[in-house]
Motif scaffolding. Structure first.
Motif, short mmCIF file in Angstrom:
data_model
loop_
_atom_site.label_atom_id
_atom_site.label_comp_id
_atom_site.label_asym_id
_atom_site.label_seq_id
_atom_site.Cartn_x
_atom_site.Cartn_y
_atom_site.Cartn_z
N ASN A 227 8.23 -56.53 5.90
CA ASN A 227 7.29 -57.55 6.33
C ASN A 227 8.07 -58.83 6.60
O ASN A 227 9.28 -58.78 6.84
N ASN A 228 7.39 -59.96 6.56
CA ASN A 228 8.06 -61.26 6.75
C ASN A 228 7.76 -62.17 5.57
O ASN A 228 7.61 -63.38 5.74
N ILE A 229 7.68 -61.61 4.38
CA ILE A 229 7.25 -62.34 3.19
C ILE A 229 8.33 -63.32 2.73
O ILE A 229 9.49 -62.94 2.57
N PHE A 230 7.93 -64.58 2.49
CA PHE A 230 8.86 -65.64 2.11
C PHE A 230 8.94 -65.84 0.59
O PHE A 230 9.93 -66.35 0.10
N GLU A 231 7.89 -65.50 -0.13
CA GLU A 231 7.92 -65.70 -1.57
C GLU A 231 7.27 -64.53 -2.29
O GLU A 231 6.44 -63.81 -1.73
N MET A 232 7.64 -64.37 -3.55
CA MET A 232 7.16 -63.26 -4.34
C MET A 232 5.64 -63.34 -4.52
O MET A 232 5.10 -64.41 -4.78
N PRO A 233 4.93 -62.21 -4.38
CA PRO A 233 3.50 -62.21 -4.70
C PRO A 233 3.30 -62.31 -6.21
O PRO A 233 4.24 -62.09 -6.99
N ASN A 234 2.10 -62.65 -6.63
CA ASN A 234 1.80 -62.77 -8.05
C ASN A 234 1.60 -61.39 -8.67
O ASN A 234 0.57 -60.75 -8.50
N ILE A 235 2.63 -60.94 -9.38
CA ILE A 235 2.58 -59.61 -10.01
C ILE A 235 2.69 -59.71 -11.52
O ILE A 235 2.93 -58.71 -12.20
N THR A 236 2.50 -60.90 -12.07
CA THR A 236 2.82 -61.15 -13.48
C THR A 236 1.97 -60.35 -14.46
O THR A 236 2.37 -60.16 -15.60
N GLN A 237 0.78 -59.89 -14.03
CA GLN A 237 -0.11 -59.18 -14.95
C GLN A 237 -0.05 -57.66 -14.78
O GLN A 237 -0.81 -56.95 -15.43
N MET A 238 0.84 -57.17 -13.96
CA MET A 238 0.89 -55.73 -13.67
C MET A 238 1.77 -55.00 -14.68
O MET A 238 2.87 -54.52 -14.38
N GLU A 239 1.27 -54.87 -15.89
CA GLU A 239 2.07 -54.29 -16.97
C GLU A 239 2.34 -52.80 -16.79
O GLU A 239 3.24 -52.25 -17.42
N ARG A 240 1.59 -52.14 -15.91
CA ARG A 240 1.79 -50.71 -15.68
C ARG A 240 2.64 -50.42 -14.45
O ARG A 240 2.90 -49.26 -14.12
N LEU A 241 3.09 -51.47 -13.78
CA LEU A 241 3.85 -51.29 -12.54
C LEU A 241 5.18 -50.58 -12.80
O LEU A 241 5.96 -51.01 -13.64
N GLU A 242 5.42 -49.49 -12.05
CA GLU A 242 6.64 -48.71 -12.20
C GLU A 242 7.58 -48.87 -11.01
O GLU A 242 8.80 -48.84 -11.16
N VAL A 243 7.02 -49.01 -9.80
CA VAL A 243 7.82 -49.12 -8.58
C VAL A 243 7.41 -50.38 -7.82
O VAL A 243 6.23 -50.56 -7.52
N LEU A 244 8.38 -51.24 -7.53
CA LEU A 244 8.15 -52.44 -6.73
C LEU A 244 9.18 -52.48 -5.61
O LEU A 244 10.38 -52.58 -5.87
N ASP A 245 8.72 -52.40 -4.37
CA ASP A 245 9.61 -52.42 -3.21
C ASP A 245 9.24 -53.59 -2.31
O ASP A 245 8.20 -53.58 -1.66
N LEU A 246 10.10 -54.60 -2.31
CA LEU A 246 9.94 -55.78 -1.44
C LEU A 246 11.16 -55.94 -0.53
O LEU A 246 11.50 -57.05 -0.13
N SER A 247 11.80 -54.85 -0.22
CA SER A 247 12.99 -54.89 0.62
C SER A 247 12.65 -55.28 2.06
O SER A 247 11.50 -55.15 2.49
N TYR A 248 13.65 -55.78 2.77
CA TYR A 248 13.50 -56.17 4.18
C TYR A 248 12.41 -57.23 4.36
O TYR A 248 11.47 -57.06 5.12
#
Length: 406
Positions: A227-248
């Motif tokens: 995508n063209n994302i400039f800043e991290m999304p708010n993921i602070t409450q995702m305690e079950r998150l196993e995979v996070l892909d913000l590449s490119y």
């Protein structure tokens, strides 16, 4: 009777006894029909479990302007799986919305022309395991398009969707695939809290607003690459998150508290961004360390930070990496050579940390530089380094998949 009249009468009597000239659906392990009209003429039996309606490539048939979903669901009520390919230009209800008891679990519309999914397009109390709407030229989804259905997984990939409005999807959907669209804006409330897998990769997002994903506390897999994302999304409450892909993307920095509660994270891919420091992972690693003290088993962590603008890694961060990270990728970063020397010593000492194969190909390969021999790396040095690396990247093919090859 004149001879000519007698002849015509004989022809009419002969035609009256000929079978109708239309094709019939073929039945084997899968029932295959050339078009929807053939489906209605065949009258499926209760033994039909898999249905495919697909145009015969040897025939040139006009696509149906609108598939009447009332008739379609009535005809397929005993079918488990139905696939409609290159048949229709729209979906509609010609009669009142019925409650239809059926067995349908897999519904697939592919390669049709469905520019708009109107409100209540799927309101039939559907209880599907998967609804696939891939490659249907969908441009817009109206609010409540799926409101009264119960569907575990919806795939809307490879369409032309630009905006996701609130209340499109219903409570209960677990897996949502929206990759390869033109999405540039998502309203708060577009996704319900039940979502566990969300794929928004290959779109045109520049920002993910608070309220779009921050409430998804059951989310396990979030993909926002390309995508063209400039800043991290708010993921602070995702305690079950196993995979996070913000590449490119175009992310320049990550706040130190971003990963404080993400103790379940297994794969973190931030490659191909503009990140300059890696100290933000300290909080994540320490959280995992504390989590290990109360859990008998915790999964290994794989981090991909290749192709950013990281110039150094502090010793404190290296110590945290040694305790928690199993697989690490740093290829394509303009590391200062004095920083590389300490990093190399660290890798030799801590055998538990494995460099990703694509990183090994870079370091010492001779194809691309892996450090800059200056204590102070100025902007010009960095730009020259990255330009050289980018031109050689295709020789190494260092990507997310290559990261985990052994």
């Amino acid at each position: 009777m004149p001879p000519a009249a007698f002849k015509n009468l004989c022809i009419l009597l002969l035609l009256a006894h000929l079978p109708e000239a239309h094709s019939i659906c073929t039945e084997d392990h899968v029932t295959v029909c050339d078009n929807v009209d053939d489906l209605y003429k065949t009258h499926l039996t209760s033994t039909t479990t898999n249905l495919v309606v697909k145009s015969n490539p040897r025939k040139s048939e006009k696509m149906m302007d609108c598939l009447d979903l009332t008739s379609f669901y009535m005809e397929t009520r005993d079918v488990l799986s139905a696939t409609i390919v290159q048949q229709i230009n729209g979906l509609c209800w010609k009669d009142k919305i019925p409650f239809i008891k059926h067995r349908l679990r897999y519904l697939n519309f592919r390669d049709n022309k469905l520019p708009t999914l109107e409100s209540y397009t799927f309101p039939t109390k559907l209880r599907l395991q998967k609804l696939s709407l891939v490659n249907n030229s969908i441009e817009r989804i109206e609010r409540r398009a799926f409101s009264f259905s119960s569907i575990d997984e919806i795939d809307l990939s490879n369409n032309r969707i630009e905006v996701l409005e609130r209340e499109i999807f219903f409570v209960g959907v677990k897996n949502l695939f929206l990759r390869n669209n033109k999405i540039n804006y998502i309203q708060e409330g577009a996704f319900q809290v039940s979502v566990e897998i969300l794929d928004l990769s290959y779109n045109k997002l520049s920002h993910v607003h608070d309220g779009v994903v921050s409430h998804l506390i059951y989310l396990q897999d979030l993909r926002l690459s390309h995508n063209n994302i400039f800043e991290m999304p708010n993921i602070t409450q995702m305690e079950r998150l196993e995979v996070l892909d913000l590449s490119y993307n175009k992310i320049k920095s990550v706040q130190s508290g971003t990963f404080e509660k993400l103790a379940s994270l297994v794969t973190l891919n931030l490659s191909h961004n503009k990140i300059q420091t890696v100290e933000f992972i300290n909080a994540l690693l320490r959280r995992r360390h504390n989590y290990e003290e109360v859990m008998e088993y915790i999964t290994t962590l794989q981090i991909n930070l290749s192709f950013n603008v990281i110039k150094s890694v502090k010793n404190e961060t290296l110590q945290d990496i040694a305790s928690e990270v199993t697989l690490l990728s740093l290829a394509g970063n303009p590391l200062a050579c004095d920083s590389w020397a300490s990093f190399e010593s660290f890798l030799i000492h801590y055998k538990s940390v494995i460099l990703a194969p694509c990183t090994k190909k870079y370091f010492g390969s001779g194809i691309v530089p892996y450090c800059i021999a200056e204590k102070y790396i100025d902007r010009k040095d960095t730009e020259n380094f990255l330009t050289h690396v980018e031109t050689k990247e295709n020789l190494i093919k260092c990507n997310l998949n290559a990261m985990y090859e052994h």
